[in-house]
Design a protein around this motif. Sequence first.
Motif, PDB file in Angstrom:
ATOM      1  N   SER A  12       0.836  -1.200   0.000  1.00 16.84           N
ATOM      2  CA  SER A  12       0.000   0.000   0.000  1.00 16.84           C
ATOM      3  C   SER A  12       0.865   1.241   0.000  1.00 16.84           C
ATOM      4  CB  SER A  12      -0.938   0.000   1.202  1.00 16.84           C
ATOM      5  OG  SER A  12      -0.204   0.138   2.387  1.00 16.84           O
ATOM      6  N   GLU A  25       0.332  -4.862 -11.291  1.00 20.45           N
ATOM      7  CA  GLU A  25      -0.982  -4.504 -11.832  1.00 20.45           C
ATOM      8  C   GLU A  25      -2.086  -5.462 -11.390  1.00 20.45           C
ATOM      9  OE1 GLU A  25      -1.634  -2.531 -15.969  1.00 20.45           O
ATOM     10  OE2 GLU A  25      -2.061  -4.650 -16.138  1.00 20.45           O
ATOM     11  N   SER A  26      -1.786  -6.695 -11.402  1.00 14.48           N
ATOM     12  CA  SER A  26      -2.830  -7.659 -11.081  1.00 14.48           C
ATOM     13  C   SER A  26      -3.250  -7.596  -9.612  1.00 14.48           C
ATOM     14  CB  SER A  26      -2.346  -9.069 -11.421  1.00 14.48           C
ATOM     15  OG  SER A  26      -1.123  -9.294 -10.761  1.00 14.48           O
ATOM     16  N   ASP A  27      -2.372  -7.038  -8.770  1.00 13.71           N
ATOM     17  CA  ASP A  27      -2.703  -6.978  -7.353  1.00 13.71           C
ATOM     18  C   ASP A  27      -3.374  -5.677  -6.951  1.00 13.71           C
ATOM     19  OD1 ASP A  27      -1.438  -9.382  -7.179  1.00 13.71           O
ATOM     20  OD2 ASP A  27       0.507  -8.448  -6.761  1.00 13.71           O
ATOM     21  N   THR A  28      -3.413  -4.743  -7.872  1.00 14.43           N
ATOM     22  CA  THR A  28      -3.975  -3.447  -7.491  1.00 14.43           C
ATOM     23  C   THR A  28      -5.097  -3.054  -8.439  1.00 14.43           C
ATOM     24  OG1 THR A  28      -2.468  -2.230  -8.906  1.00 14.43           O
ATOM     25  CG2 THR A  28      -1.745  -2.604  -6.650  1.00 14.43           C
ATOM     26  N   VAL A  29      -5.920  -2.145  -7.937  1.00 20.15           N
ATOM     27  CA  VAL A  29      -6.938  -1.568  -8.807  1.00 20.15           C
ATOM     28  C   VAL A  29      -6.740  -0.057  -8.765  1.00 20.15           C
ATOM     29  CG1 VAL A  29      -8.592  -1.652  -6.898  1.00 20.15           C
ATOM     30  CG2 VAL A  29      -9.407  -1.321  -9.231  1.00 20.15           C
ATOM     31  N   ASN A  60      -6.944  -0.152   2.196  1.00 21.60           N
ATOM     32  CA  ASN A  60      -5.755  -0.932   1.855  1.00 21.60           C
ATOM     33  C   ASN A  60      -5.185  -1.664   3.057  1.00 21.60           C
ATOM     34  OD1 ASN A  60      -5.779  -0.393  -0.851  1.00 21.60           O
ATOM     35  ND2 ASN A  60      -4.346   1.331  -0.732  1.00 21.60           N
ATOM     36  N   GLY A  64      -7.837  -4.300   1.286  1.00 26.19           N
ATOM     37  CA  GLY A  64      -8.214  -3.811  -0.033  1.00 26.19           C
ATOM     38  C   GLY A  64      -9.621  -4.174  -0.445  1.00 26.19           C
ATOM     39  N   LYS A  68      -7.770  -6.758  -3.782  1.00 25.73           N
ATOM     40  CA  LYS A  68      -6.806  -5.898  -4.468  1.00 25.73           C
ATOM     41  C   LYS A  68      -6.567  -4.614  -3.696  1.00 25.73           C
ATOM     42  CE  LYS A  68      -7.642  -7.432  -9.153  1.00 25.73           C
ATOM     43  NZ  LYS A  68      -7.620  -7.019 -10.538  1.00 25.73           N
ATOM     44  N   GLN A  69      -5.329  -4.177  -3.742  1.00 24.28           N
ATOM     45  CA  GLN A  69      -4.995  -2.914  -3.122  1.00 24.28           C
ATOM     46  C   GLN A  69      -5.426  -1.773  -4.051  1.00 24.28           C
ATOM     47  OE1 GLN A  69      -3.012  -2.248  -0.010  1.00 24.28           O
ATOM     48  NE2 GLN A  69      -4.178  -4.125   0.274  1.00 24.28           N
ATOM     49  N   GLU A  71      -4.844   1.638  -5.773  1.00 24.28           N
ATOM     50  CA  GLU A  71      -3.763   2.547  -6.134  1.00 24.28           C
ATOM     51  C   GLU A  71      -4.423   3.798  -6.693  1.00 24.28           C
ATOM     52  OE1 GLU A  71      -1.448   0.978  -9.336  1.00 24.28           O
ATOM     53  OE2 GLU A  71      -0.577   2.936  -9.790  1.00 24.28           O
TER      54      GLU A  71
END
Lengths: 403, 298, 379
Positions: A12, A25-29, A60, A64, A68-69, A71
């Motif tokens: 985060s 990218e895949s872990d965040t939105v 976060n 999340g 997803k975290q 961003e």
Amino acid sequence: MKKFMGVLTILSMVAFVGCNNESAESDTVKVGLLHSLTGSMAISEQSVRDAEVLAISEINANGGVLGKQIEYIEEDGASDPSTFATKAEKLIDSEDVATVFGCWTSSSRKAVKSIFEDYEGLLWYPVQYEGMEASDNIVYTGAAPNQQIVPAIEYLIEQGYEDFFLLGSDYVFPRTANMIINAQIEDAGLNIVGEEYAGMEQTDFAAIIAKIEAADPDVIINTLNGTGNVSFFKQISEKNYTADDYMTMSFSIAEEEVATIGADILEDHMVSWNYYQTTDTVQNNDFVAAYKDMFGANRVTSDPAEAAYDAVYLWKAAVEMAGSFEVDDVLAAIATGKVSFDAPEGIVTIDGDTQHLAKPVRIGEVKNDGLIYEIFATDAPVEPDPYLKNYNWAVEAGIQPIE
Amino acid sequence: MFINTLFNGMSLTSIILLASLGLSITFGLMRVINMAHGEFLMIGAYTTYVVQMVFSKLVPEQFQSWYYIASIPTAFVVAFLFGSLLEKVVISRLYGREIDSLLATFGISLILQQLARSIFGTQGVNVKAPDFLFGGITIGNLTFSYNRLFIIFSVVMCIVIMWYIMYRSGFGKQMRAVMQNRNMAQCMGINSRRVDNLTFAIGSGIAGIAGCSISLLGSVDSTVGQSYIVYAFMVVVLGGVGNLKGSVIGACIIGFASIFAENYTSATIAKAIVLFIVILFLQKRPQGLFVVRTRELD
Amino acid sequence: MKKHGENISFAVIVIILALVPLLLQFGAISGGSTVIFIGKCMAYAIVAIGIDLIWGYTGILSLGHGLYFALGAYGMAMYLKLVSTNGQITDFMHIGGLKELPFIWTLFDNLPMTLLFMILIPAVVAFIIGYFIFKNRVKGVYFSIISQALTWAFYSVFIALSPYTNGNVGITEIKSLFGSVKGDANRANMFMLFYVSLIVLILVYVVAKFLVSRKFGKILVAIRDGENRTYFSGYKVSMYKTFVYVLSAIIAAIAGAIFVNFNGSITPSEMTIEASIMMVIWVAVGGRGTIIGAVIGAFVINLCEYNLSSGNLVEIWQYIIGSVFCLTILFFKGGLVGLVREQIPALIAKFKSNNTKNKITKKPTVTKLNTKKGGLNHG
């Protein structure tokens, strides 16, 4: 588990730096924040932006949204509607954000409205406004007129005020608000003794104060915006006028503004909002503590900041109900009318039809500690009615926009 | 009512005049268009705020109000120093390039505004009017507030001091000499660089004092100067460059016209009317009301 | 080479611009919004050319060109708004208490009339202002301040007449001349609009270039460098000035009309003094007195702002942009173009030859910067 949390915190923090970390990218939105950080509106929008950042960091830290975290990508609207339009387009289309939290002034909202509609994006608009709008691609988390202006006038009528003076900035919110108030007061058989508009950058209110003195109203309905409020109240207090001489009911003065105008000047004046820093809920205690912790002990929370904070959580709730970040799915979840959040102001629910919130209305009084205390509150959340369709006087006066 | 309008007109005039006095001498003497002049007002206003903070920390309760008295010279000094620095670093390279000076100082104005945001935060700060300026003299049903009277008093003081400096002191003689004929003045042994620097700094310092006054009337934030800058320019141009008399009368015209127009129409329209009147007037007398005559063709 | 350098550079810019939609089509640019923004930059470049004509060539600094930009934009926006309401009154007129379309709006209910009045209204305003101002020999900063006041006055009027103009909000929710340009589905419309705008940019460039390369351009420069001498040589200076002022107002109006097509809304904030000064800054940074400089400046500053004024950079960005303006004016009077033409060659020459020669090569730039120093001794 602890390790996992540690990793999340680090992630985060990475997200906070705001850099485009493609590998993650895949872990965040990605979400967009679109406020004026420079120019004349930055004074107001800073607190709203801060509240959004607070909500994002809390979410976060708690795992999340859908794992997803969040961003956030921040853009500066520079207090200029065209810049807002350009930046909104950039956020939705080029940055591909899941949603945008942003805007303050009606002119910036109107400038981005068609962009969100054309690109099928989703905007969360956190400020009370003049109503007469319900875009499919905007969720309005601030008050509609029937959740702020109309009940405030009802309250004043009940309290026996008879002569009203309408004072606003020369701007769409005050003009529309005063149109509504005119209809409402005419319906009640009371008097409007004056209606004046100050320029947006006006610094000298002597002429307007003279007009108020001549009209001698019981109460001034104040819809001034931004710096106009500071000038007006400083200059009306010059002559030692207090709430006893001229009571005011303001729609754009929250705790933040009280701090810049001065609590001693505003003491005993009335305001109308849905939330105050003093609102007594468990959620609010946490919110105020977290806000002060993150941005400094001397900072205060306010209704727009709280509405912005709610917006992020409501988005999270809608996403989780939809099980997807896609705008269509989120809008479908919102349309059920069941997306709600246990907010600092009380439970708020998004109305599926208008995408406004059902929220409690609170009339408050400024006290000399700079805080606002509730003197009247509705028992239950008030359903939003942005077009005032359920008010006969409003329908008769024909203030609804043309179809 | 009429007397009230007159008084309001006078107080608006004094504020506009205070905001434009500094500009009038820098523009007049050095032909430098300082777009950052508004930011010197801002510096003065923030200085007032800082002095107030310092007083609330260090000074006992009963002397709290005196912060305002202390803030006036402090604002002058701070703005003076900023002005002197700006003159040395930027303005001195721009003599003879009027239009360029306008654009370069616009850049400075962006920097100073951001500097204020970085130091004091985006939100406005609260400058509390001192107790002794609350209230006013009541005659009949009219109230003349102490605050406005004080502003009128300070503008009169500023004018008297400036008049003394410009027309009665040795430095003023040098200043006017440089203004009228720079080469000749230099030949007579006047250090025109020093005169320029001091003049610009004094002009900025007076803007600082103006900042003190406006901090009591409205919001103190990074954009505060922007509200006054156009009026300030109009006053200088309307009055004619480089003389006090012109600025005073120019400010009177704009101030009274604004207040009178506002009595009959909305504030926004009143502003437009005043601007159009000034524009029309300048068509008739492009150099303003009073012209410092030189033998220069341009 | 030097003679055609400008045209070659412009041709390169045109080719790059022409390729932009193709790059989007092949996925090299992500998102049509970037293309739309470049479209807005083309509008900015057009207004910059107009300002360059009047400032860079003729030496008249107008700080009020936002006014003409906005007048053109409003004209176009009124037409587009009426298209979307089928000629009926709009919401804000209804709220403002108007029952039928006001006269000024009826001028814009079809395209040919719109194109005419969109240009005619700013031209007439500019002519009235220009004619009297220049006839009365108002010049230099006096003119700048008057033009500033003028745009401010119009700004107030537009806000005050909200039933007609929708006040601060302006005219919003409009589509372009070719229909909606937002989103993948409307890409054909967007390309159409983009190329039409590009053609307008080329035309404006050609006209400007044509004018300045003829005797007319020389007279403009003569006015800039020695107004009285030009006057005494028998030229009607005020007529030339008025003509250039009106021309640049028309160019600004055209730019505004293009801008509103891309932007989808127009507000009075385009008329603020700050917006007008920014336009001048584009020209200053690009290089005044060269048409290409105006174009480059408009693109460079706006693209930088688009990409840099976000996130953590907002705060720093203000410092950067402020100091860039300041430094350009102080040290690089020729802007970017001047940098490439004079300062960099001078530097290279300095490197090439040893210290004996560099003083000589450096000198021209220095003296050039100081040519106007003579004006220091003004009264």
